[in-house]
Design a protein around this motif. Structure first.
Motif, PDB file in Angstrom:
ATOM      1  N   ARG A 381      -4.592 -17.069  29.786  1.00  0.00           N
ATOM      2  CA  ARG A 381      -4.958 -15.739  30.262  1.00  0.00           C
ATOM      3  C   ARG A 381      -3.792 -14.756  30.195  1.00  0.00           C
ATOM      4  O   ARG A 381      -3.957 -13.606  29.764  1.00  0.00           O
ATOM      5  CB  ARG A 381      -5.493 -15.826  31.698  1.00  0.00           C
ATOM      6  CG  ARG A 381      -5.957 -14.492  32.250  1.00  0.00           C
ATOM      7  CD  ARG A 381      -6.697 -14.652  33.562  1.00  0.00           C
ATOM      8  NE  ARG A 381      -7.149 -13.355  34.024  1.00  0.00           N
ATOM      9  CZ  ARG A 381      -6.512 -12.621  34.937  1.00  0.00           C
ATOM     10  NH1 ARG A 381      -5.402 -13.077  35.501  1.00  0.00           N
ATOM     11  NH2 ARG A 381      -6.979 -11.437  35.292  1.00  0.00           N
ATOM     12  N   ALA A 382      -2.616 -15.174  30.620  1.00  0.00           N
ATOM     13  CA  ALA A 382      -1.465 -14.277  30.581  1.00  0.00           C
ATOM     14  C   ALA A 382      -1.114 -13.888  29.148  1.00  0.00           C
ATOM     15  O   ALA A 382      -0.761 -12.741  28.867  1.00  0.00           O
ATOM     16  CB  ALA A 382      -0.267 -14.926  31.265  1.00  0.00           C
ATOM     17  N   VAL A 383      -1.227 -14.845  28.238  1.00  0.00           N
ATOM     18  CA  VAL A 383      -0.929 -14.569  26.827  1.00  0.00           C
ATOM     19  C   VAL A 383      -1.913 -13.546  26.269  1.00  0.00           C
ATOM     20  O   VAL A 383      -1.548 -12.634  25.525  1.00  0.00           O
ATOM     21  CB  VAL A 383      -0.960 -15.866  26.005  1.00  0.00           C
ATOM     22  CG1 VAL A 383      -0.791 -15.576  24.524  1.00  0.00           C
ATOM     23  CG2 VAL A 383       0.122 -16.821  26.493  1.00  0.00           C
ATOM     24  N   MET A 384      -3.183 -13.696  26.637  1.00  0.00           N
ATOM     25  CA  MET A 384      -4.178 -12.718  26.214  1.00  0.00           C
ATOM     26  C   MET A 384      -3.786 -11.315  26.665  1.00  0.00           C
ATOM     27  O   MET A 384      -4.082 -10.321  25.980  1.00  0.00           O
ATOM     28  CB  MET A 384      -5.550 -13.101  26.771  1.00  0.00           C
ATOM     29  CG  MET A 384      -6.712 -12.213  26.342  1.00  0.00           C
ATOM     30  SD  MET A 384      -6.899 -10.711  27.341  1.00  0.00           S
ATOM     31  CE  MET A 384      -7.262 -11.402  28.942  1.00  0.00           C
ATOM     32  N   GLY A 385      -3.095 -11.213  27.814  1.00  0.00           N
ATOM     33  CA  GLY A 385      -2.628  -9.917  28.277  1.00  0.00           C
ATOM     34  C   GLY A 385      -1.671  -9.247  27.322  1.00  0.00           C
ATOM     35  O   GLY A 385      -1.501  -8.026  27.352  1.00  0.00           O
ATOM     36  N   GLY A 386      -1.041 -10.034  26.445  1.00  0.00           N
ATOM     37  CA  GLY A 386      -0.191  -9.469  25.404  1.00  0.00           C
ATOM     38  C   GLY A 386      -0.897  -9.343  24.074  1.00  0.00           C
ATOM     39  O   GLY A 386      -0.724  -8.374  23.336  1.00  0.00           O
ATOM     40  N   PHE A 387      -1.722 -10.328  23.745  1.00  0.00           N
ATOM     41  CA  PHE A 387      -2.416 -10.327  22.457  1.00  0.00           C
ATOM     42  C   PHE A 387      -3.484  -9.242  22.338  1.00  0.00           C
ATOM     43  O   PHE A 387      -3.866  -8.863  21.236  1.00  0.00           O
ATOM     44  CB  PHE A 387      -3.101 -11.682  22.234  1.00  0.00           C
ATOM     45  CG  PHE A 387      -2.191 -12.777  21.727  1.00  0.00           C
ATOM     46  CD1 PHE A 387      -0.886 -12.518  21.347  1.00  0.00           C
ATOM     47  CD2 PHE A 387      -2.660 -14.074  21.623  1.00  0.00           C
ATOM     48  CE1 PHE A 387      -0.056 -13.518  20.886  1.00  0.00           C
ATOM     49  CE2 PHE A 387      -1.853 -15.092  21.152  1.00  0.00           C
ATOM     50  CZ  PHE A 387      -0.551 -14.818  20.788  1.00  0.00           C
ATOM     51  N   ARG A 388      -3.999  -8.740  23.469  1.00  0.00           N
ATOM     52  CA  ARG A 388      -5.191  -7.885  23.439  1.00  0.00           C
ATOM     53  C   ARG A 388      -4.942  -6.491  22.878  1.00  0.00           C
ATOM     54  O   ARG A 388      -5.893  -5.754  22.623  1.00  0.00           O
ATOM     55  CB  ARG A 388      -5.755  -7.746  24.849  1.00  0.00           C
ATOM     56  CG  ARG A 388      -4.835  -7.035  25.814  1.00  0.00           C
ATOM     57  CD  ARG A 388      -5.434  -6.926  27.215  1.00  0.00           C
ATOM     58  NE  ARG A 388      -4.491  -6.420  28.191  1.00  0.00           N
ATOM     59  CZ  ARG A 388      -4.182  -5.138  28.349  1.00  0.00           C
ATOM     60  NH1 ARG A 388      -4.760  -4.228  27.583  1.00  0.00           N
ATOM     61  NH2 ARG A 388      -3.310  -4.756  29.255  1.00  0.00           N
ATOM     62  N   VAL A 389      -3.677  -6.085  22.685  1.00  0.00           N
ATOM     63  CA  VAL A 389      -3.408  -4.707  22.267  1.00  0.00           C
ATOM     64  C   VAL A 389      -3.807  -4.493  20.804  1.00  0.00           C
ATOM     65  O   VAL A 389      -3.930  -5.431  20.020  1.00  0.00           O
ATOM     66  CB  VAL A 389      -1.932  -4.336  22.498  1.00  0.00           C
ATOM     67  CG1 VAL A 389      -1.588  -4.415  23.982  1.00  0.00           C
ATOM     68  CG2 VAL A 389      -1.004  -5.227  21.687  1.00  0.00           C
ATOM     69  N   LYS A 390      -3.980  -3.238  20.442  1.00  0.00           N
ATOM     70  CA  LYS A 390      -4.677  -2.907  19.195  1.00  0.00           C
ATOM     71  C   LYS A 390      -3.943  -3.334  17.928  1.00  0.00           C
ATOM     72  O   LYS A 390      -4.569  -3.851  16.993  1.00  0.00           O
ATOM     73  CB  LYS A 390      -4.959  -1.407  19.154  1.00  0.00           C
ATOM     74  CG  LYS A 390      -5.819  -0.915  20.313  1.00  0.00           C
ATOM     75  CD  LYS A 390      -6.100   0.556  20.197  1.00  0.00           C
ATOM     76  CE  LYS A 390      -6.725   1.113  21.463  1.00  0.00           C
ATOM     77  NZ  LYS A 390      -5.725   1.242  22.565  1.00  0.00           N
ATOM     78  N   SER A 391      -2.637  -3.105  17.833  1.00  0.00           N
ATOM     79  CA  SER A 391      -1.937  -3.490  16.605  1.00  0.00           C
ATOM     80  C   SER A 391      -2.011  -4.994  16.390  1.00  0.00           C
ATOM     81  O   SER A 391      -2.175  -5.468  15.258  1.00  0.00           O
ATOM     82  CB  SER A 391      -0.483  -3.018  16.641  1.00  0.00           C
ATOM     83  OG  SER A 391       0.193  -3.561  17.765  1.00  0.00           O
ATOM     84  N   SER A 392      -1.888  -5.757  17.479  1.00  0.00           N
ATOM     85  CA  SER A 392      -1.997  -7.216  17.375  1.00  0.00           C
ATOM     86  C   SER A 392      -3.382  -7.613  16.890  1.00  0.00           C
ATOM     87  O   SER A 392      -3.529  -8.505  16.039  1.00  0.00           O
ATOM     88  CB  SER A 392      -1.706  -7.860  18.723  1.00  0.00           C
ATOM     89  OG  SER A 392      -0.402  -7.557  19.171  1.00  0.00           O
ATOM     90  N   CYS A 393      -4.412  -6.975  17.436  1.00  0.00           N
ATOM     91  CA  CYS A 393      -5.776  -7.278  17.014  1.00  0.00           C
ATOM     92  C   CYS A 393      -5.993  -6.912  15.546  1.00  0.00           C
ATOM     93  O   CYS A 393      -6.736  -7.600  14.826  1.00  0.00           O
ATOM     94  CB  CYS A 393      -6.775  -6.533  17.898  1.00  0.00           C
ATOM     95  SG  CYS A 393      -6.812  -7.133  19.612  1.00  0.00           S
ATOM     96  N   MET A 394      -5.353  -5.856  15.084  1.00  0.00           N
ATOM     97  CA  MET A 394      -5.449  -5.488  13.673  1.00  0.00           C
ATOM     98  C   MET A 394      -4.848  -6.572  12.784  1.00  0.00           C
ATOM     99  O   MET A 394      -5.422  -6.932  11.749  1.00  0.00           O
ATOM    100  CB  MET A 394      -4.741  -4.161  13.439  1.00  0.00           C
ATOM    101  CG  MET A 394      -5.463  -2.957  14.005  1.00  0.00           C
ATOM    102  SD  MET A 394      -4.468  -1.450  13.869  1.00  0.00           S
ATOM    103  CE  MET A 394      -5.730  -0.183  14.121  1.00  0.00           C
ATOM    104  N   GLY A 395      -3.690  -7.093  13.191  1.00  0.00           N
ATOM    105  CA  GLY A 395      -3.060  -8.155  12.420  1.00  0.00           C
ATOM    106  C   GLY A 395      -3.910  -9.412  12.383  1.00  0.00           C
ATOM    107  O   GLY A 395      -4.087 -10.046  11.326  1.00  0.00           O
ATOM    108  N   MET A 396      -4.461  -9.798  13.527  1.00  0.00           N
ATOM    109  CA  MET A 396      -5.350 -10.969  13.585  1.00  0.00           C
ATOM    110  C   MET A 396      -6.580 -10.763  12.703  1.00  0.00           C
ATOM    111  O   MET A 396      -7.011 -11.675  11.981  1.00  0.00           O
ATOM    112  CB  MET A 396      -5.839 -11.197  15.009  1.00  0.00           C
ATOM    113  CG  MET A 396      -4.819 -11.495  16.050  1.00  0.00           C
ATOM    114  SD  MET A 396      -5.700 -11.662  17.641  1.00  0.00           S
ATOM    115  CE  MET A 396      -4.419 -11.131  18.765  1.00  0.00           C
ATOM    116  N   GLY A 397      -7.175  -9.586  12.793  1.00  0.00           N
ATOM    117  CA  GLY A 397      -8.379  -9.315  12.029  1.00  0.00           C
ATOM    118  C   GLY A 397      -8.156  -9.466  10.541  1.00  0.00           C
ATOM    119  O   GLY A 397      -8.962 -10.091   9.840  1.00  0.00           O
TER     120      GLY A 397
END
Length: 441
Positions: A381-397
């Motif tokens: 859960r704490a890690v998701m608090g960092g991963f959830r931001v938009k640039s990170s989600c763009m990279g994952m996508g």
């Protein structure tokens, strides 16, 4: 009671992406550019998710320690908007992104961002399906055979070799019966609204604070309406124009919870705008289309990223993108307001470290042809608090989009990881490497 209805028509694709936020947008374009016939399904009227219709038109953070960590399709969007005069990109040679916040973010015009995302998808050959909501999934032997969606005129079945869940809430995985991480608490969401204060320099901070406190005493402003109230000024609220102002307790994984959040979000906006109107000269602009969540479901994948992985910047063999943001957890349960926002000191990134996202945290456990990206991937859960931001989600996508396009025989786990990395680099993405940042192996 059993209810059945007829499928009006069917569609067949190589890759179907569900959810048109920043993760789904990059996933669909990446898949199409890698040669896959691709569909992108979005239940609202525009792409972008929280960036656009969700009312938070800032993207962070692309750079770490004055060096670019995330590039590719998401960065291309920012540069295209900047070239047209509709994005403001910070000078990352001078901005210390360790401090985070608005100075580290790319700011875009919401409406023009929606238009540019449409253009990029169409140019890549992505078929867009707006006003289309996935409501069911058909599975067999560890494979998704189709997802069923409700459109304006009935039901449509989408068949594909590979499916990507970019709903943010893990809706597709949930409908398939995939295992979910459970949380005792969810971060609050935010209902985005905006206004311009035209006489900010004429206002007195002490008087504004007194008026604010008076309204709290009589209940015309409530706890969470302005969540930074204990560490920010009233003039700061007026200067920011409402951006990211409130905390709305919510669970958007179901319609009842989402409906409650929509009502409470708009009520919070109304209370703050009445305060602003009565104490300043303001002009009000259109708000967000919905209350944006920070947290709902997290899908159990082959690997779950831990806090230790995060703060050491662990480099996995299948690391496909970076994520640069501290693990922040918003809270709204403390009614006295003593800590309306929490970013645990232990969760701050050590200097030089940039976390990575492995493919195994995006391959959904129990399913061979289902990937995920965005804030519902497999992480503590704490890690998701960092991963959830938009640039990170763009990279994952972009990472899962390429993976899906290169998958043979419908099994994403058999896809050549080196070919995925090479294709990502060809598409302009930055693939994690120990020579770039201080990585723990």
């Amino acid at each position: 009671m059993e209810f059945t209805t007829q499928i009006n028509h069917t569609e067949k694709y190589d890759v179907v992406v569900v959810g048109g936020g920043v993760a789904g947008f990059t996933a669909a374009i990446a898949a199409a550019r890698a040669g896959a016939k691709t569909a992108l399904i979005e239940d609202l009227a525009a792409l972008g998710g929280i960036l656009t219709t969700g009312g938070n038109p800032e993207i962070g953070i692309f750079y770490a320690y004055y060096k670019q960590a995330i590039s590719g399709i998401g960065w291309e969007l920012c540069k295209r908007l900047e070239n047209k005069g509709f994005a403001k990109i910070p000078d990352f040679s001078t901005v210390d992104t360790r401090r985070g916040g608005s100075p580290s973010n790319v700011k875009v015009n919401r409406a023009m961002c929606e238009a540019e995302m449409n253009t990029m998808c169409i140019q890549a050959g992505v078929d867009l399906y707006f006003h289309t909501k996935v409501v069911s999934a058909q599975t067999s032997g560890g494979y998704i055979t189709s997802v069923i969606a409700a459109e304006k005129c009935g039901l449509v079945a989408f068949f594909a070799d590979v499916f990507i869940d970019c709903t943010g809430d893990g809706d597709v995985a949930y409908l398939c019966g995939a295992q979910m991480h459970e949380s005792d608490e969810l971060q609050p969401g935010t209902f985005g609204f905006s206004f311009e204060c035209k006489n900010i320099n004429e206002l007195d901070e002490k008087e504004l604070r007194a008026q604010f406190n008076k309204r709290k005493e009589i209940g015309s402003i409530r706890h969470g309406d302005y969540w930074p109230e204990y560490h920010a000024t009233m003039k700061g609220f007026l200067r920011a124009g409402g951006n990211n102002a409130n905390h709305i307790v919510m669970d958007s994984s179901n319609a009842k919870g989402a409906t409650k959040a929509e009502i409470e979000g708009r009520n919070a906006m109304e209370r703050l705008l009445l305060f602003a109107k009565d104490n300043a000269d303001i002009s009000v602009y259109p708000p967000a289309s919905y209350t944006a969540p920070r947290e709902t479901r997290r899908i159990v994948c082959d690997y779950t990223v831990t806090e230790e992985d995060f703060v050491t910047g662990r480099l996995f063999e299948d690391s496909l993108s970076y994520s640069y943001y501290n693990m922040d957890l918003h809270r709204s349960t403390n009614k006295d307001g003593s800590m309306p926002f929490e970013e645990c000191a232990d969760y701050r990134l050590p200097d030089g470290v940039v976390p990575t996202v492995p493919l195994s945290a995006m391959t959904v456990k129990g399913f061979n042809n289902l990937l995920t990206a965005g804030r519902c991937i497999s992480a503590n859960r704490a890690v998701m608090g960092g991963f959830r931001v938009k640039s990170s989600c763009m990279g994952m996508g972009q990472a899962v989009g390429v993976t899906a396009a290169l998958t043979k025989n419908r099994n994403v786990r058999q896809t050549d990881i080196n070919k995925i990395k090479a294709t990502l680099k060809e598409q302009g993405a930055i693939v994690p490497d120990k020579s770039i940042f201080n990585q723990a192996l």
